[in-house]
Every structure is written in C-alpha cells, then in structure tokens.
Design an enzyme around this catalytic site. Structure first.
Site, PDB file in Angstrom:
ATOM      1  N   SER A  78      51.604  32.895  45.904  1.00  0.00           N
ATOM      2  CA  SER A  78      50.413  32.066  46.035  1.00  0.00           C
ATOM      3  C   SER A  78      49.477  32.156  44.836  1.00  0.00           C
ATOM      4  CB  SER A  78      49.668  32.422  47.315  1.00  0.00           C
ATOM      5  OG  SER A  78      49.243  33.759  47.274  1.00  0.00           O
TER       6      SER A  78
ATOM      7  N   HIS B  94      52.887  30.051  52.837  1.00  0.00           N
ATOM      8  CA  HIS B  94      52.474  28.903  52.026  1.00  0.00           C
ATOM      9  C   HIS B  94      53.556  27.824  51.980  1.00  0.00           C
ATOM     10  CE1 HIS B  94      48.629  30.321  50.438  1.00  0.00           C
ATOM     11  NE2 HIS B  94      49.166  31.525  50.419  1.00  0.00           N
TER      12      HIS B  94
ATOM     13  N   LYS C 154      47.532  28.119  58.094  1.00  0.00           N
ATOM     14  CA  LYS C 154      47.516  27.338  56.850  1.00  0.00           C
ATOM     15  C   LYS C 154      47.897  25.883  57.163  1.00  0.00           C
ATOM     16  CE  LYS C 154      47.593  31.311  53.891  1.00  0.00           C
ATOM     17  NZ  LYS C 154      48.331  32.572  53.804  1.00  0.00           N
TER      18      LYS C 154
HETATM   19  C1  LIG Z   1      47.945  33.966  54.225  1.00  0.00           C
HETATM   20  C2  LIG Z   1      49.101  34.883  54.105  1.00  0.00           C
HETATM   21  C3  LIG Z   1      49.307  35.907  55.032  1.00  0.00           C
HETATM   22  C4  LIG Z   1      48.339  36.194  56.134  1.00  0.00           C
HETATM   23  O1  LIG Z   1      48.369  35.206  57.096  1.00  0.00           O
HETATM   24  P1  LIG Z   1      47.259  35.231  58.273  1.00  0.00           P
HETATM   25  O2  LIG Z   1      47.900  34.522  59.391  1.00  0.00           O
HETATM   26  O3  LIG Z   1      46.054  34.558  57.721  1.00  0.00           O
HETATM   27  O4  LIG Z   1      47.008  36.671  58.562  1.00  0.00           O
HETATM   28  C5  LIG Z   1      50.452  36.664  54.915  1.00  0.00           C
HETATM   29  N1  LIG Z   1      51.342  36.456  53.917  1.00  0.00           N
HETATM   30  C6  LIG Z   1      51.152  35.486  52.990  1.00  0.00           C
HETATM   31  C7  LIG Z   1      52.155  35.283  51.909  1.00  0.00           C
HETATM   32  C8  LIG Z   1      50.023  34.686  53.047  1.00  0.00           C
HETATM   33  O5  LIG Z   1      49.820  33.755  52.119  1.00  0.00           O
END
Ligand SMILES: *Cc1c(COP(=O)(O)O)cnc(C)c1O
Length: 401
Positions: free
Chosen positions: A185, A213, A244
């Site tokens: 990311s 992502h 997301k």
């Molecule tokens: C956003 C993200 C997380 C965490 O996800 P949440 O559901 O917000 O706790 C974990 N791993 C990656 C790669 C992320 O981008």
C-alpha cells in the site's frame, strides 16, 4: 522510575515526535466519507481514502445496515461462541467464501485482528513463516505472537524468497508458510502471486495473502489478487477487510479451507476473546460484498481514473511509484517538501496525505494518492491541475505551459 518520572518520559516521547516533524494530526471531516468531503468548512476532493469503489456512503449499504440493526439490534454483547452468532454472521461468512473461492471464512472485528490471530493456532515451533519485508504491521504483529521460526525476504524479490524458503527447509522446518500483502500500500504494487505460487509449488510450501487493498477492486469481479493471477486454488489463506473497498465499515476475515477455518474458530484468540461484529456492520458488509461483485462499472471508472491520473501526472513531470493499482504514490523525497505539497493541495481543494519516515524509508517521502470510483474525469483533471500548480510553486515540476 517514579510515578512522575513515568509521565515525564511520556512527555519526552511526545516532544521528540514533534521535533522530528513526525507528528500526525487528524483532520476532522464534517461530512460522510466520499469522493468529495467537507473539512475545515471547505468542500475538497478526497484522494486519500481506501474508498476505492466509492461505496462508503452508498445508499443501498446504508439501508442494508439500518435494516440489520432494525432486525437484530445495535450490538451483540457477546463473543461468537457464547451468544454472539446470528444467521447474518454465518450468511456473511458463507458469501465471503463464495466470493473468494474458498471453503469457508471466519470474521473478526478487523483485519488487524484476523492477521493477529491467524498464525498462532496454525503453526508451531517446528514450522516456518517466510514474510515479505514490506508486509503490513498487523502481519508482523501476528507473526510475533506465534512460535514458528521467522524468515524475511526483500520485498517482491522472488530470488530472495526462493532462497529464504530453501534456508527454512534446510533448517528443518516442518510446514513453510509464505506470507505476502496482495498489494503493497505504500508503493502501489501488486504482489507477483504467480511467481510466489510457483516457488511454493517447487518447495511444497503454503501461501497466505493479505488482500485488504485488493478485495472488491482487483481481478475479475473484484475477487482479489489470487483471481487476478489465476491462483485461487493454490493460495491457502486469504485475509482481508470490510473496511476498504467493500463499503469501508469495519470487520476482517480469514478465508481458507474448511479445516483451517474450523481450527481458527476453536483457537484464534481475537475471535474467542473479542466481541462479535455488530449487526449493522454485518448487514452493511453483505450489501458491500454484493455491490462489489456486481461492480464492473465502478471498477471501470476506478481504472479509468487511475490511468488518466497516471498519464497526466507523468506528462507533467512527476515521478510516480506503483503499477496497475489505484494507489498512485507521487514521489517527492524530502519529508518537509512533501508535507508542504499536501498543505498546498488542500488549499486548492484537493485532500491528500504526505507519508514520510518511519512509515516509508528516509528520503522517500511521498504523497500517496488513492483513486476513487466516485470521482469523474473532471475531478481527476482538477486534481492534476492542482498538483501541477503547487508542484511548480515548490519547484518540483516545471509547471503548466
Ligand atoms: C488496512 C489493512 C489492514 C487492517 O485492516 P482493518 O480491517 O482496518 O483492521 C491489514 N492489512 C493490510 C494490508 C491493510 O491494508
């Protein structure tokens, strides 16, 4: 240390964060999350949310969440195995598994918890985890909580991956699990799962992908990086989020073979010792999943915005990172310059965030833009124009002709 000494040391830590220019302040929105948001009384284009499909304020998701709350109340007041499982929770888990092509899935309060809880029940001292050096913090923490031996490979470096797996095998590892983010990311690159799976085949290893992502936006019907690379059958474990692209609410999950999910339900600590997802989040998550699955139009808009932004920004002389993903980092280098750039853009109605050390390596400060299906081509043009104007003021690019 005395009690006062403890509080003094906290103040010192806070002062040093500020002195290093690393203080993160939080801008308050006074509107729903969307392609445009209101902050500081100003309407601004939002280019820094994980709201890839623009579903965070979708009316159908809001209605579904409200309906779930009407039917099942506000909260579960229980972990899943005591009295916190509704038919909605099971329906969501079955639908996630169907979407990602696995036997079953298990939900957590967040993907941070899914990653925190997935390793420890599955792997013992005699096993090994081989992890990409840029994997998400929650993967790093989850690995720390498990007893397996740890190996790290240079990010996206397939020859180093092969070497580290071979070292793990030579050290006598019983099972070897290769772990990667599906999308990195900070840099905007998609993991090369075809090569990772080929190495896993050669070494009889397992593969886990954190697709936060990617779920909902990457691959056919948004089924993620395993589907993009045609390796759905070969990837053993997928973790991802409802927070997301799938509506941006809350909730994480692990999707895998039946016996893996069954064991996690018995043993994963963030599952056993933490509250079940609230009904509204489950109802909203199910609607988000359905909209993502049917969201070819949204994905086309998103891809087209990404291609346009990448092409126009490159033409304007900016150096961009990444490839083939709506995360498009604009590389600036100097941390202070990147933060001045973000301030200048906000003043021109474009909300973006600057990332600097320790989130990214020193000297590689950047503005990480994230495209959104709620933006029009004109919105993207306005963002590029703002980048060019501010970039010219700060001497980063030559400026408009
Ligand atoms: C956003 C993200 C997380 C965490 O996800 P949440 O559901 O917000 O706790 C974990 N791993 C990656 C790669 C992320 O981008």
């Amino acid at each position: 240390m005395s009690r006062n000494g403890f509080y003094d040391s906290i103040d010192e830590s806070l002062d040093s964060i500020k002195a290093d220019g690393l203080w993160k302040s939080e801008r308050e929105l006074t509107s729903p999350q969307g392609g445009t948001v209101i902050t500081g009384g100003q309407h601004v284009l939002n280019f820094c949310a994980n709201n890839y499909l623009g579903l965070a304020d979708d009316p159908m998701i809001r209605t579904a969440a409200a309906a779930a709350m009407d039917g099942y109340g506000y909260g579960m007041a229980s972990v899943r195995f005591i009295c916190g499982t509704t038919d909605l929770h099971r329906a969501l888990e079955v639908e996630i598994a169907e979407y990602l092509g696995t036997d079953d899935s298990i939900s957590f309060a967040a993907c941070f918890d899914a990653n925190g809880g997935v390793f420890e029940p599955l792997l013992a001292e005699s096993d090994a985890i081989v992890s990409d050096s840029l994997n998400h913090a929650s993967i790093i923490d989850g690995i720390r909580l498990c007893k397996a031996r740890r190996y790290r490979f240079a990010t996206r470096d397939m020859s180093d991956l092969r070497q580290q797996v071979e070292i793990a095998r030579a050290d006598g590892a019983r099972s070897v699990l290769i772990v990667t983010d599906g999308v990195f990311s900070m840099d905007g690159y998609v993991a090369d799962l075809a090569s990772i799976c080929a190495i896993a085949d050669d070494t009889d290893s397992l593969v886990m992908v954190d697709d936060c992502h990617a779920t909902g936006l990457v691959g056919p019907q948004g089924r993620g990086t395993p589907a993009l690379h045609g390796v759905v059958e070969r990837v053993d474990i997928v973790t991802s989020t409802l927070g997301k692209a799938l509506g941006g609410g809350m909730g994480g999950f692990v999707a895998a073979r039946q016996n893996v999910v069954d064991l996690l339900r018995q043993r994963a600590r963030p599952y056993l010792f933490s509250n079940a997802l609230a009904p509204g989040l489950v109802g909203g998550g199910r609607a988000g999943l359905r909209l993502a699955k049917e969201g070819d139009g949204l994905r086309e808009r998103l891809d087209s915005n990404a291609r346009q932004f990448r092409a126009e920004m490159t033409k304007a002389g900016f150096i961009l990172s990444g490839e083939g993903h709506p995360i498009i980092p604009v590389m600036i280098g100097d941390a202070r310059l990147a933060s001045e750039m973000a301030d200048g853009l906000l003043a021109r109605g474009v909300y973006v965030t600057a990332f600097s050390f320790p989130v990214v390596p020193k000297g590689t400060a950047r503005i990480r833009t994230q495209m959104c299906a709620a933006h029009t081509a004109d919105d993207v043009n306005r963002a590029v124009a703002a980048f060019v104007a501010v970039g010219a003021e700060l001497g980063i690019v030559a400026g408009a002709a």
